[in-house]
Design a protein around this motif. Structure first.
Motif, mmCIF file in Angstrom:
data_model
loop_
_atom_site.group_PDB
_atom_site.id
_atom_site.type_symbol
_atom_site.label_atom_id
_atom_site.label_comp_id
_atom_site.label_asym_id
_atom_site.label_seq_id
_atom_site.Cartn_x
_atom_site.Cartn_y
_atom_site.Cartn_z
ATOM 1 N N GLN A 17 44.436 2.399 -58.964
ATOM 2 C CA GLN A 17 44.373 1.455 -60.073
ATOM 3 C C GLN A 17 43.423 0.298 -59.756
ATOM 4 O OE1 GLN A 17 45.612 2.655 -62.789
ATOM 5 N NE2 GLN A 17 44.435 0.988 -63.708
ATOM 6 N N GLN A 61 48.344 11.407 -54.975
ATOM 7 C CA GLN A 61 49.400 12.113 -55.709
ATOM 8 C C GLN A 61 48.749 12.960 -56.806
ATOM 9 O OE1 GLN A 61 50.002 8.260 -55.807
ATOM 10 N NE2 GLN A 61 52.247 8.196 -55.743
ATOM 11 N N SER A 62 49.435 14.039 -57.163
ATOM 12 C CA SER A 62 48.870 14.971 -58.148
ATOM 13 C C SER A 62 48.451 14.297 -59.445
ATOM 14 C CB SER A 62 49.891 16.053 -58.492
ATOM 15 O OG SER A 62 50.122 16.845 -57.378
ATOM 16 N N ASN A 63 49.244 13.326 -59.895
ATOM 17 C CA ASN A 63 48.932 12.723 -61.193
ATOM 18 C C ASN A 63 47.724 11.780 -61.134
ATOM 19 O OD1 ASN A 63 50.204 10.717 -59.744
ATOM 20 N ND2 ASN A 63 51.460 9.994 -61.439
ATOM 21 N N LYS A 64 47.118 11.614 -59.944
ATOM 22 C CA LYS A 64 45.953 10.731 -59.809
ATOM 23 C C LYS A 64 44.643 11.514 -59.711
ATOM 24 C CE LYS A 64 48.622 7.142 -59.605
ATOM 25 N NZ LYS A 64 49.177 6.572 -58.380
ATOM 26 N N THR A 65 44.734 12.833 -59.627
ATOM 27 C CA THR A 65 43.518 13.584 -59.315
ATOM 28 C C THR A 65 42.455 13.498 -60.410
ATOM 29 O OG1 THR A 65 44.596 15.576 -60.139
ATOM 30 C CG2 THR A 65 44.587 15.240 -57.741
ATOM 31 N N ARG A 66 42.867 13.441 -61.681
ATOM 32 C CA ARG A 66 41.858 13.435 -62.742
ATOM 33 C C ARG A 66 40.972 12.194 -62.658
ATOM 34 N NH1 ARG A 66 40.871 16.256 -67.131
ATOM 35 N NH2 ARG A 66 42.898 17.299 -67.051
ATOM 36 N N LYS A 114 46.570 22.315 -53.176
ATOM 37 C CA LYS A 114 46.889 21.998 -54.563
ATOM 38 C C LYS A 114 46.065 20.801 -55.062
ATOM 39 C CE LYS A 114 50.633 20.276 -57.415
ATOM 40 N NZ LYS A 114 51.832 19.454 -57.349
ATOM 41 N N ILE A 115 45.920 19.789 -54.224
ATOM 42 C CA ILE A 115 45.142 18.606 -54.597
ATOM 43 C C ILE A 115 43.665 18.986 -54.753
ATOM 44 C CG2 ILE A 115 44.334 16.349 -53.750
ATOM 45 C CD1 ILE A 115 47.214 16.279 -54.797
ATOM 46 N N ARG A 145 43.087 20.858 -58.022
ATOM 47 C CA ARG A 145 43.091 19.959 -59.188
ATOM 48 C C ARG A 145 41.795 19.159 -59.260
ATOM 49 N NH1 ARG A 145 48.159 18.864 -61.657
ATOM 50 N NH2 ARG A 145 47.391 16.790 -62.220
ATOM 51 N N GLN A 184 39.202 19.374 -62.359
ATOM 52 C CA GLN A 184 39.062 18.182 -63.194
ATOM 53 C C GLN A 184 37.730 17.453 -62.993
ATOM 54 O OE1 GLN A 184 42.721 16.391 -61.823
ATOM 55 N NE2 GLN A 184 43.930 17.323 -63.452
#
Ligand SMILES: *Cc1c(COP(=O)(O)O)cnc(C)c1O
Length: 226
Positions: free
Chosen positions: A60, A83-88, A104-105, A108, A112
């Motif tokens: 952030q 974390q996964s939700n930050k990769t994009r 996995k990271i 993604r 993305q």
């Protein structure tokens, strides 16, 4: 001269000294200025001193700085836990990621990465000190992860990164860095062509340069205490 400009120059001098003692070409060692917790204006000041590559740990905070500094041709490196939700957002806003430690990271990030951007440069973070709590892939698992990541289309696997546990003197600091150098060599002997060892921070970058670091990640020595 401001503190940031003189600190930057002193850091460059210390990098050059270490490279010379290691009989290495100074141009092989790149400085990544770690600007986490410091404001966009501090980054702007370092840019005035000729520094264009910056490392950030917290997404952030990084996104706010990246937006505030769009007018400068900066190269942003993500070096923190992912974390996964930050990769994009990482795939969309950074040129390098140093802290990939699971497939996995990486998958993604590849999926993305916007197609109009060049491949995202990747280092695999290795837990060379073997501490339970630390992030990073175990040395015994690096080869498999590297093979898998190398096949992902929108990534370019560049090498390895580590954050060893603190050590008392330069001799002890060198041991994990030497292990990293050996790991990279082993991967390259298995057919990879990796050119990056991201290792060394304010307290240990001379030792890292002795063992072949090509990127040192320095925050405190440039921007001051956090
Ligand atoms: C904070 C940080 C650095 C810089 O550390 P300093 O000791 O301030 O030089 C380098 N790498 C990573 C991954 C960091 O989190």
């Amino acid at each position: 001269m401001t503190a940031i400009l003189s600190n930057l120059q002193a850091t460059r001098d210390a990098i050059a000294q270490a490279a010379i003692s290691a009989h290495r070409n100074v141009a092989e060692v790149h400085l990544l200025a770690v600007s986490k917790t410091f404001p966009a204006e501090a980054v702007r000041e370092a840019y005035r001193g000729g520094q264009a590559a910056f490392g950030e740990n917290y997404l952030q905070e990084a996104l706010e700085k990246i937006a505030a500094l769009r007018d400068l041709p900066l190269e942003w490196h993500f070096i923190g836990p992912i974390q996964s939700n930050k990769t994009r957002a990482i795939a969309e806003n950074f040129a390098w990621v140093h802290s990939v430690d699971r497939l996995k990271i990486a998958e993604r990030l590849s999926a993305q990465r916007p197609s109009q951007l060049p491949p995202l440069n990747i280092c695999l973070q290795v837990n060379v000190s073997g501490e339970e709590s630390k992030s990073g892939v175990a040395p015994a698992e690096v080869a498999q992860l590297a093979q898998d990541v190398a096949h992902l289309p929108n990534l370019r696997l560049r090498g390895l990164m580590t954050i060893p546990s603190p050590a008392a003197d330069q001799e002890q600091q060198r041991a994990p860095f030497a292990q990293m150098r050996a790991l990279l060599k082993q991967l390259n002997s298995q057919g990879m062509s990796l050119d990056t060892l991201s290792m060394g921070m304010t307290h240990d970058f001379p030792a890292a340069i002795m063992e072949g670091a090509t990127i040192v990640r320095v925050g405190t020595a440039i921007f001051g205490q956090r």
